[in-house]
Design a protein around this motif. Structure first.
Motif, mmCIF file in Angstrom:
data_model
loop_
_atom_site.group_PDB
_atom_site.id
_atom_site.type_symbol
_atom_site.label_atom_id
_atom_site.label_comp_id
_atom_site.label_asym_id
_atom_site.label_seq_id
_atom_site.Cartn_x
_atom_site.Cartn_y
_atom_site.Cartn_z
ATOM 1 N N PRO A 156 0.815 -1.226 0.000
ATOM 2 C CA PRO A 156 0.000 0.000 0.000
ATOM 3 C C PRO A 156 0.844 1.271 0.000
ATOM 4 C CG PRO A 156 -0.911 -1.612 1.532
ATOM 5 C CD PRO A 156 0.402 -2.169 1.053
ATOM 6 N N GLY A 157 0.571 2.167 -0.950
ATOM 7 C CA GLY A 157 1.230 3.455 -1.031
ATOM 8 C C GLY A 157 2.552 3.469 -1.773
ATOM 9 N N LEU A 158 3.072 2.285 -2.132
ATOM 10 C CA LEU A 158 4.398 2.237 -2.754
ATOM 11 C C LEU A 158 4.395 2.856 -4.147
ATOM 12 C CD1 LEU A 158 7.344 1.360 -2.553
ATOM 13 C CD2 LEU A 158 6.654 -0.899 -3.434
ATOM 14 N N ASP A 159 3.359 2.596 -4.930
ATOM 15 C CA ASP A 159 3.325 3.137 -6.295
ATOM 16 C C ASP A 159 3.343 4.662 -6.288
ATOM 17 O OD1 ASP A 159 0.819 3.212 -5.123
ATOM 18 O OD2 ASP A 159 -0.268 2.540 -6.906
ATOM 19 N N THR A 160 2.603 5.263 -5.364
ATOM 20 C CA THR A 160 2.564 6.723 -5.264
ATOM 21 C C THR A 160 3.912 7.275 -4.812
ATOM 22 O OG1 THR A 160 0.206 6.641 -4.726
ATOM 23 C CG2 THR A 160 1.385 8.674 -4.191
ATOM 24 N N LEU A 161 4.524 6.609 -3.834
ATOM 25 C CA LEU A 161 5.818 7.048 -3.310
ATOM 26 C C LEU A 161 6.888 6.991 -4.397
ATOM 27 C CD1 LEU A 161 7.245 7.876 -0.600
ATOM 28 C CD2 LEU A 161 7.928 5.473 -0.419
ATOM 29 N N VAL A 162 6.909 5.893 -5.151
ATOM 30 C CA VAL A 162 7.879 5.748 -6.236
ATOM 31 C C VAL A 162 7.647 6.816 -7.298
ATOM 32 C CG1 VAL A 162 8.589 4.269 -8.160
ATOM 33 C CG2 VAL A 162 8.329 3.299 -5.863
ATOM 34 N N ALA A 163 6.409 6.988 -7.710
ATOM 35 C CA ALA A 163 6.099 7.942 -8.780
ATOM 36 C C ALA A 163 6.513 9.357 -8.409
ATOM 37 C CB ALA A 163 4.608 7.891 -9.109
ATOM 38 N N SER A 164 6.246 9.773 -7.189
ATOM 39 C CA SER A 164 6.555 11.148 -6.790
ATOM 40 C C SER A 164 8.053 11.397 -6.752
ATOM 41 C CB SER A 164 5.933 11.464 -5.426
ATOM 42 O OG SER A 164 6.488 10.647 -4.408
ATOM 43 N N ASN A 165 8.833 10.401 -6.335
ATOM 44 C CA ASN A 165 10.280 10.593 -6.243
ATOM 45 C C ASN A 165 10.971 10.421 -7.587
ATOM 46 O OD1 ASN A 165 11.206 11.092 -3.312
ATOM 47 N ND2 ASN A 165 9.603 9.539 -3.120
ATOM 48 N N VAL A 166 10.411 9.594 -8.462
ATOM 49 C CA VAL A 166 10.923 9.532 -9.836
ATOM 50 C C VAL A 166 10.698 10.882 -10.517
ATOM 51 C CG1 VAL A 166 10.533 8.526 -12.116
ATOM 52 C CG2 VAL A 166 10.718 7.032 -10.106
ATOM 53 N N ALA A 167 9.500 11.433 -10.330
ATOM 54 C CA ALA A 167 9.182 12.725 -10.944
ATOM 55 C C ALA A 167 10.090 13.838 -10.423
ATOM 56 C CB ALA A 167 7.718 13.076 -10.678
ATOM 57 N N ALA A 168 10.494 13.710 -9.143
ATOM 58 C CA ALA A 168 11.370 14.722 -8.549
ATOM 59 C C ALA A 168 12.834 14.521 -8.924
ATOM 60 C CB ALA A 168 11.215 14.702 -7.034
ATOM 61 N N GLY A 169 13.132 13.430 -9.616
ATOM 62 C CA GLY A 169 14.496 13.170 -10.048
ATOM 63 C C GLY A 169 15.402 12.578 -8.982
ATOM 64 N N ARG A 170 14.812 12.144 -7.862
ATOM 65 C CA ARG A 170 15.624 11.580 -6.775
ATOM 66 C C ARG A 170 15.726 10.059 -6.828
ATOM 67 N NH1 ARG A 170 12.530 15.495 -3.850
ATOM 68 N NH2 ARG A 170 11.068 13.821 -3.296
ATOM 69 N N LYS A 176 -0.700 -12.953 4.901
ATOM 70 C CA LYS A 176 -1.310 -11.923 5.729
ATOM 71 C C LYS A 176 -2.009 -10.940 4.810
ATOM 72 C CE LYS A 176 1.231 -8.573 7.362
ATOM 73 N NZ LYS A 176 2.269 -7.775 8.061
ATOM 74 N N PRO A 177 -2.846 -10.040 5.350
ATOM 75 C CA PRO A 177 -3.506 -9.047 4.495
ATOM 76 C C PRO A 177 -2.528 -7.988 3.992
ATOM 77 C CG PRO A 177 -4.626 -9.301 6.627
ATOM 78 C CD PRO A 177 -3.306 -9.979 6.744
ATOM 79 N N ASN A 178 -2.962 -7.237 2.992
ATOM 80 C CA ASN A 178 -2.245 -6.085 2.439
ATOM 81 C C ASN A 178 -0.905 -6.446 1.810
ATOM 82 O OD1 ASN A 178 -4.291 -4.261 3.193
ATOM 83 N ND2 ASN A 178 -3.470 -4.169 5.273
ATOM 84 N N THR A 179 -0.824 -7.634 1.251
ATOM 85 C CA THR A 179 0.344 -8.057 0.487
ATOM 86 C C THR A 179 -0.108 -9.084 -0.531
ATOM 87 O OG1 THR A 179 2.549 -9.048 0.633
ATOM 88 C CG2 THR A 179 0.901 -9.879 2.150
ATOM 89 N N ASP A 180 0.722 -9.284 -1.563
ATOM 90 C CA ASP A 180 0.438 -10.377 -2.508
ATOM 91 C C ASP A 180 1.418 -11.528 -2.299
ATOM 92 O OD1 ASP A 180 2.716 -9.161 -3.443
ATOM 93 O OD2 ASP A 180 2.021 -8.897 -5.499
ATOM 94 N N ASP A 181 2.089 -11.534 -1.153
ATOM 95 C CA ASP A 181 3.131 -12.518 -0.861
ATOM 96 C C ASP A 181 2.513 -13.866 -0.497
ATOM 97 O OD1 ASP A 181 5.459 -13.856 -0.181
ATOM 98 O OD2 ASP A 181 6.288 -12.175 0.954
ATOM 99 N N MET A 182 2.894 -14.895 -1.255
ATOM 100 C CA MET A 182 2.394 -16.247 -1.017
ATOM 101 C C MET A 182 3.445 -17.162 -0.395
ATOM 102 S SD MET A 182 -0.790 -16.755 -1.889
ATOM 103 C CE MET A 182 -0.695 -18.546 -1.940
ATOM 104 N N ARG A 183 4.607 -16.630 -0.094
ATOM 105 C CA ARG A 183 5.692 -17.479 0.401
ATOM 106 C C ARG A 183 5.346 -18.104 1.752
ATOM 107 N NH1 ARG A 183 10.554 -13.274 -0.633
ATOM 108 N NH2 ARG A 183 8.815 -11.839 -0.220
ATOM 109 N N ASP A 184 5.352 -19.443 1.796
ATOM 110 C CA ASP A 184 5.059 -20.203 3.012
ATOM 111 C C ASP A 184 3.719 -19.837 3.634
ATOM 112 O OD1 ASP A 184 7.263 -22.120 3.739
ATOM 113 O OD2 ASP A 184 8.458 -20.324 3.437
ATOM 114 N N ALA A 185 2.776 -19.379 2.816
ATOM 115 C CA ALA A 185 1.453 -19.040 3.335
ATOM 116 C C ALA A 185 0.759 -20.287 3.872
ATOM 117 C CB ALA A 185 0.607 -18.404 2.230
ATOM 118 N N PRO A 186 0.057 -20.184 5.014
ATOM 119 C CA PRO A 186 -0.685 -21.342 5.535
ATOM 120 C C PRO A 186 -1.656 -21.928 4.525
ATOM 121 C CG PRO A 186 -0.541 -19.654 7.221
ATOM 122 C CD PRO A 186 0.022 -19.046 5.953
#
Length: 437
Positions: free
Chosen positions: A49-63, A328-338
């Motif tokens: 959650p929020g990673l796409d927005t964080l990446v986009a804003s900092n790419v746009a800022a050139g950082r 767990k919720p809020n991820t797409d991680d399936m590694r060792d999921a019950p």
């Protein structure tokens, strides 16, 4: 500062994006050309959650930039972070350090001046010594300091954890490296985030010890849940009763089907192997690993029993709706999921499985191709003989239980996350069972 992040997976991408948001100039490196192209196009390789927005804003800022060219990315860097995978090595459970050492060799060939190399990957005690040995052998006469800086990010809350950490652990006794790391984390001083400087080996062990302890809390309350069922107690009240003791705390005391994910399973195994190598067995962690593995299979048997198969009656041909596949919720991680062990036990019993997960189905399809994937919880439950809540996504917390029951061939619910009060499920017509209640 100029920071190079080697590895653009979960840890590297989140860390790189957050460092750039602090104002640093960050370049993330990865060998996967497809991943880098996707990142440059604004497409995230993981759900956080929020990673796409964080990446986009900092790419746009050139950082924040992405590349496959490690040599160019390393040139002129103040700090180079190694954030590649360290999965359990197939066959023996040791952490696979081949990616770490391969990255180290490439870094050594590209270094063009004094630099601090930081292991952000979770690595066994002594790995930093080997990284330092490789760099000293291959990198020439440049002053190089090797630092351990383990991550403590929770999937689904990683950005908040990075920006408001409980602590920052930095393993180095080199004064120049300490100053570089202070500069890297300077923006967090405003939040008064505690920075703990330790020896490098101590820092490496802290990460494993922390994850093993949290895994122990989960496993402890799961065993207490089984005892609660046997004696007629309520594990949710037990958890609250002991969690209010500030010496214990309430976190990680939620009974369920066992822990999974990218950290706890591999890190507990790696800690066991380190202890074995040094002939200092950690028997509590040994028990935690064994109990957790057993528990996942036991949850499959619990579902079969709810279907009426607990007395040996065949359940072959019945249908079960599984809600939630990720660990767990809020991820797409399936590694060792019950869910992996639970679904497999149902398939082994001849049960047909229909499943839904808000984010994990695309990855799940590659791991569990023999089940049916549905558009939502109600579609999964259509005509099913039981519904099982495996992952406590928010969308499963407010289901129309009467509507759900009406779509099913038999209104049976197995709630492995204790999402619903038993009275609510029973009032909707369900034969309801949960964990430790």
């Amino acid at each position: 500062m100029r920071i190079t992040m080697i590895g653009s997976g979960y840890v590297g991408l989140v860390s790189g994006a957050c460092f750039s948001d602090f104002g640093h100039d960050v370049i993330c490196v990865d060998k996967d050309e497809t991943k880098i192209a996707a990142l440059e196009a604004g497409k995230m390789p993981i759900f956080e959650p929020g990673l796409d927005t964080l990446v986009a804003s900092n790419v746009a800022a050139g950082r924040l930039r992405f590349t496959t060219d490690l040599k160019a990315a390393v040139a002129g860097a103040d700090a180079i972070f190694i954030a590649v995978g360290t999965p359990s090595r197939r066959g023996d459970g040791h952490a696979d350090l081949s990616y770490v050492f391969a990255a180290t060799r490439e870094i050594a060939e590209a270094i063009d001046g004094p630099v601090v190399v930081v292991t952000k990957s979770t690595v066994p005690v002594g790995t930093g010594d080997k990284v330092e040995e490789i760099l000293n052998e291959l990198a020439g006469d440049f002053p190089i300091a090797v630092v351990s800086n383990p991550e403590f990010l929770r999937e689904g809350a990683a950005i908040g954890d990075f920006k408001r950490p409980d602590r920052i652990v930095i393993g180095t006794e080199d004064s120049r490296a300490q100053q570089v790391m202070r500069d890297v984390y300077r923006p967090l001083y405003l939040n008064e985030s505690p920075i703990l400087f330790t020896g490098r080996r101590t820092s490496e062990l802290i990460k494993y010890a922390a994850n093993a302890f949290l895994a122990t809390k989960i496993t402890f309350i799961n065993e207490i849940a089984d005892l609660c069922e046997a004696v007629g107690a309520n594990v949710k009240d037990v958890s609250r009763g002991i969690g209010l003791d500030n010496r214990i705390g309430s976190k990680f005391l939620h009974a369920g089907p066992g822990y999974g994910g990218s950290c706890f399973p591999k890190d507990t195994l790696a800690l066991l192997k380190t202890a074995e190598d040094y002939e200092t067995p950690v028997r509590i962690v040994e028990a935690v690993v064994q109990v957790n593995d057993t528990r996942k299979r036991a949850m499959g048997r619990k579902v079969i029993a709810a279907l009426g198969g607990g007395d040996g009656t065949s359940v072959r041909g019945k249908t079960v709706a599984v809600l939630g596949l990720t660990f767990k919720p809020n991820t797409d991680d399936m590694r060792d999921a019950p869910s992996l062990a639970i679904v497999q036990s149902l398939l082994d019993a001849g049960i047909m499985v229909r499943a839904h997960d808000p984010e994990g189905m695309e990855i799940a399809k590659t791991m569990m191709p023999d089940i049916t994937y549905c558009s939502d919880a109600y579609a999964a439950a259509q005509g099913a003989d039981a519904v099982v809540i495996v992952t406590e996504w928010n969308i499963y917390r407010a289901l129309d239980l009467k509507r759900l029951a009406a779509t099913m061939a038999a209104p049976v619910m197995v709630d492995l996350r204790n999402v619903y009060p038993p009275s609510d499920a029973e009032r909707a017509g369900f034969a309801y069972s949960s964990i430790g209640r």
